[in-house]
Write a protein that holds these residues in place. Structure first.
Motif, mmCIF file in Angstrom:
data_model
loop_
_atom_site.group_PDB
_atom_site.id
_atom_site.type_symbol
_atom_site.label_atom_id
_atom_site.label_comp_id
_atom_site.label_asym_id
_atom_site.label_seq_id
_atom_site.Cartn_x
_atom_site.Cartn_y
_atom_site.Cartn_z
ATOM 1 N N LEU A 3 0.643 -1.278 -0.082
ATOM 2 C CA LEU A 3 0.042 -0.054 -0.170
ATOM 3 C C LEU A 3 0.964 1.267 -0.097
ATOM 4 O O LEU A 3 0.529 2.092 -0.724
ATOM 5 N N HIS A 4 1.990 1.108 0.784
ATOM 6 C CA HIS A 4 3.121 2.351 0.579
ATOM 7 C C HIS A 4 3.602 2.745 -0.788
ATOM 8 O O HIS A 4 3.493 3.798 -1.047
ATOM 9 N N GLN A 5 3.859 1.352 -1.436
ATOM 10 C CA GLN A 5 4.260 1.516 -2.874
ATOM 11 C C GLN A 5 3.307 2.224 -3.710
ATOM 12 O O GLN A 5 3.454 2.930 -4.566
ATOM 13 N N CYS A 6 1.899 1.817 -3.689
ATOM 14 C CA CYS A 6 1.025 2.383 -4.326
ATOM 15 C C CYS A 6 0.884 4.038 -4.010
ATOM 16 O O CYS A 6 0.719 4.693 -4.996
ATOM 17 N N ALA A 7 0.883 4.131 -2.751
ATOM 18 C CA ALA A 7 0.777 5.472 -2.327
ATOM 19 C C ALA A 7 1.939 6.531 -3.191
ATOM 20 O O ALA A 7 1.643 7.529 -3.510
ATOM 21 N N THR A 8 3.273 5.997 -2.974
ATOM 22 C CA THR A 8 4.282 6.817 -3.367
ATOM 23 C C THR A 8 4.172 6.934 -5.149
ATOM 24 O O THR A 8 4.687 7.949 -5.771
ATOM 25 N N ARG A 9 3.387 6.169 -5.657
ATOM 26 C CA ARG A 9 2.831 6.098 -7.311
ATOM 27 C C ARG A 9 1.569 6.967 -7.319
ATOM 28 O O ARG A 9 1.220 6.837 -8.335
ATOM 29 N N ASN A 10 1.178 7.396 -6.419
ATOM 30 C CA ASN A 10 -0.188 8.094 -6.514
ATOM 31 C C ASN A 10 -1.260 7.251 -7.232
ATOM 32 O O ASN A 10 -1.869 7.824 -8.027
ATOM 33 N N GLY A 22 -5.083 -1.487 -12.934
ATOM 34 C CA GLY A 22 -5.306 -1.686 -11.536
ATOM 35 C C GLY A 22 -4.026 -2.787 -11.096
ATOM 36 O O GLY A 22 -3.996 -3.803 -11.848
ATOM 37 N N ILE A 23 -3.586 -2.653 -10.083
ATOM 38 C CA ILE A 23 -2.692 -3.667 -9.463
ATOM 39 C C ILE A 23 -3.278 -4.225 -8.260
ATOM 40 O O ILE A 23 -3.766 -3.525 -7.003
ATOM 41 N N ILE A 70 -7.036 -3.183 -4.857
ATOM 42 C CA ILE A 70 -6.694 -2.955 -6.160
ATOM 43 C C ILE A 70 -6.201 -1.333 -6.210
ATOM 44 O O ILE A 70 -7.097 -0.459 -5.713
ATOM 45 N N ALA A 71 -5.223 -1.062 -6.658
ATOM 46 C CA ALA A 71 -4.606 0.270 -6.695
ATOM 47 C C ALA A 71 -4.525 0.518 -8.183
ATOM 48 O O ALA A 71 -4.091 -0.006 -9.183
ATOM 49 N N TRP A 72 -5.302 1.830 -8.437
ATOM 50 C CA TRP A 72 -5.672 2.115 -9.793
ATOM 51 C C TRP A 72 -4.744 3.245 -10.407
ATOM 52 O O TRP A 72 -4.377 4.415 -9.702
ATOM 53 N N TRP A 73 -4.019 3.112 -11.495
ATOM 54 C CA TRP A 73 -3.581 4.206 -12.488
ATOM 55 C C TRP A 73 -4.539 4.550 -13.438
ATOM 56 O O TRP A 73 -4.892 3.696 -14.465
ATOM 57 N N GLU A 74 -5.189 5.829 -13.258
ATOM 58 C CA GLU A 74 -6.364 6.115 -14.023
ATOM 59 C C GLU A 74 -5.903 6.855 -15.163
ATOM 60 O O GLU A 74 -4.688 7.677 -15.146
ATOM 61 N N PRO A 75 -6.439 6.944 -16.399
ATOM 62 C CA PRO A 75 -6.196 7.685 -17.586
ATOM 63 C C PRO A 75 -5.960 9.032 -17.156
ATOM 64 O O PRO A 75 -6.847 9.578 -16.349
ATOM 65 N N PRO A 76 -5.337 9.804 -17.701
ATOM 66 C CA PRO A 76 -5.180 11.278 -17.565
ATOM 67 C C PRO A 76 -6.520 11.991 -17.609
ATOM 68 O O PRO A 76 -6.878 12.525 -16.567
ATOM 69 N N ALA A 77 -7.215 11.859 -18.611
ATOM 70 C CA ALA A 77 -8.567 12.606 -18.802
ATOM 71 C C ALA A 77 -9.451 11.688 -17.982
ATOM 72 O O ALA A 77 -9.962 10.601 -18.147
ATOM 73 N N LYS A 78 -9.720 12.128 -16.621
ATOM 74 C CA LYS A 78 -10.123 10.989 -15.597
ATOM 75 C C LYS A 78 -11.654 10.627 -15.906
ATOM 76 O O LYS A 78 -12.648 11.686 -15.532
#
Ligand code: HGY
Ligand code: MN
Ligand code: MN
Ligand code: MN
Length: 399
Positions: free
Chosen positions: A39-46, A116-117, A58-66
């Motif tokens: 969870l810390h690694q996910c937080a540091t990657r926003n 998502g991770i 599940i930690a999400w990398w959302e596309p720029p145009a959210k």
């Protein structure tokens, strides 16, 4: 952060100083430490972390145009382990997912759909006996009430283990996380000797089950009871274990007894009861069912001879999982024709596939072919090949 430093960080958590093994039962301190590291690694990657009631994340990398709530491509695995297990089974999929996202970001890739991770809890079922516990509850195939009543070997029920971990048991149930899981891809260390290339693609997961055998006899004095007067459940158990081994060999299947408990477990008293869990697996459902029937029949016949009884309860049965051929072949194609192979090991990917989510698995070569043991291994170069393959697959699926 490079894969190597991520891996060094994560695999230091809970490694046994002598055996080099890991015992990360669900919601135990070392498993919590590994989850908090994730969870810390996910937080540091926003990455935006979404969690469910039992502790899947599940930690999400959302596309720029959210855009609004959208399904995405999820990859991940589990951070828990069997007792004295290896370093790679589970964590390799989670760490490779973090490294693959780092790699895609570094090359400027912008996903068209969310990526998502995932980290899914108690996949091994090594504490509460139920494999894929977190993903089964999330998928709604294991009712919350039944899950919360599961007991570990010290008698602690899951509901109390959750409370101790600061999780409210009332939130346990089918998970909203799966509504965003458009596709799931799990990277996992290969657990046999089936892979000769660095990376492969899974075709299927063997059907497998866990069956509790309860052998009941008559407690008596180890020194004064004549051999012919005994009703020793340990004998019936021992003969059943031999029968299971023989029947599995005959059927080209696999059978193992474990999690054995003896009551009362003394040295000078014949026990009254022996409980043992059979792990049985076969390439197809019919073979698995006939294997179990053959073992149960021989066990019952032996019990009659011993004047004991045997009761068999199916604790969990996982049907065969044939991963969708289209997705499987797409991954193999993206990877330039990576080999395709089945696995006798169960995975969260199997649960998600059975729940109707398009699912695939990538395997990373394991030169020892050993797993669920500290001897489990994957070469650093093959791990990097796995990260590269996962990044290529995510790029293809999320473009
Ligand atoms: O037991 C299994 O097949 C998996 O490794 N959980
Ligand atoms: Mn695993
Ligand atoms: Mn495993
Ligand atoms: Mn005595």
């Amino acid at each position: 952060m490079s894969f190597e430093s991520l891996w060094a960080d994560q695999s230091a958590i809970g490694r046994h100083p002598e055996t080099g093994g890991y015992t990360r039962g669900g919601w135990t301190p070392t498993e919590r430490e590994a989850t908090h590291w994730f969870l810390h690694q996910c937080a540091t990657r926003n990455l935006t972390v979404e969690s469910d009631g039992i502790g899947n994340h599940i930690a999400w990398w959302e596309p720029p145009a959210k855009p609004a709530f959208r399904a995405g491509v999820v990859t991940g695995s589990h951070l828990d382990s069997v007792i004295d297990g290896g370093a790679f089974d589970g964590p390799l999929g989670v760490v490779s997912a973090l490294a693959a996202v780092d790699r895609l970001r570094a090359e400027g890739f912008e996903p068209g759909v969310p990526i998502g991770i995932g980290a899914f809890v108690e996949e091994e079922g090594s504490r509460f006996g139920m494999p894929c516990l977190g993903s089964r509850v999330a998928a709604g195939v294991l009712p919350a009430e039944k899950a919360l009543d599961l007991q570990d070997r010290t008698g602690v029920r899951l509901r109390h283990a959750l409370e101790e971990a600061g999780i409210d048991p009332a939130g346990v149930g089918p998970s909203p996380l799966l509504q965003r899981m458009g596709t799931f891809v799990e990277l996992h260390v290969e657990q046999g000797r089936g892979l000769t290339a660095p990376v492969g693609v899974a075709s299927s997961i063997w059907p497998h089950g866990r069956y509790r055998f309860t052998f009941t006899g008559e407690a008596n004095h180890a020194g004064t009871t004549l051999m012919e007067d005994r009703h020793d459940p340990m004998l019936t158990y021992a003969m059943t274990a031999l029968a299971a081994n023989k029947q599995a060999r005959l059927a080209g299947a696999r059978a193992t007894f474990g999690r054995v408990s003896v009551e009362p477990n003394g040295t000078n008293a014949i026990p009254s009861q022996v409980t043992a869990w059979l792990d049985a697996r076969a390439a197809d459902t019919a073979t698995l069912e006939s294997l179990l029937a053959a073992i149960t029949k021989q066990s019952t016949e032996r019990a009659e001879r011993d004047g004991t009884t045997v009761e068999v309860t199916a604790e969990s049965v996982s049907p065969i999982v044939d991963f969708p051929a289209g997705l499987r072949d797409r991954l193999s194609g993206v990877l330039g024709g990576a080999p395709v192979l089945p696995t006798g090991a169960g995975h969260d990917a199997g649960v998600f596939s059975a729940a109707g989510i398009p699912t695939a698995m990538l395997f990373v070569r394991n030169p020892t072919g050993v797993s669920h043991s500290p001897a489990e291994y994957a070469e650093p170069d093959d791990c990097l090949a796995g990260v590269e393959a996962l990044a290529a697959v995510l790029k293809d699926l999320a473009k």
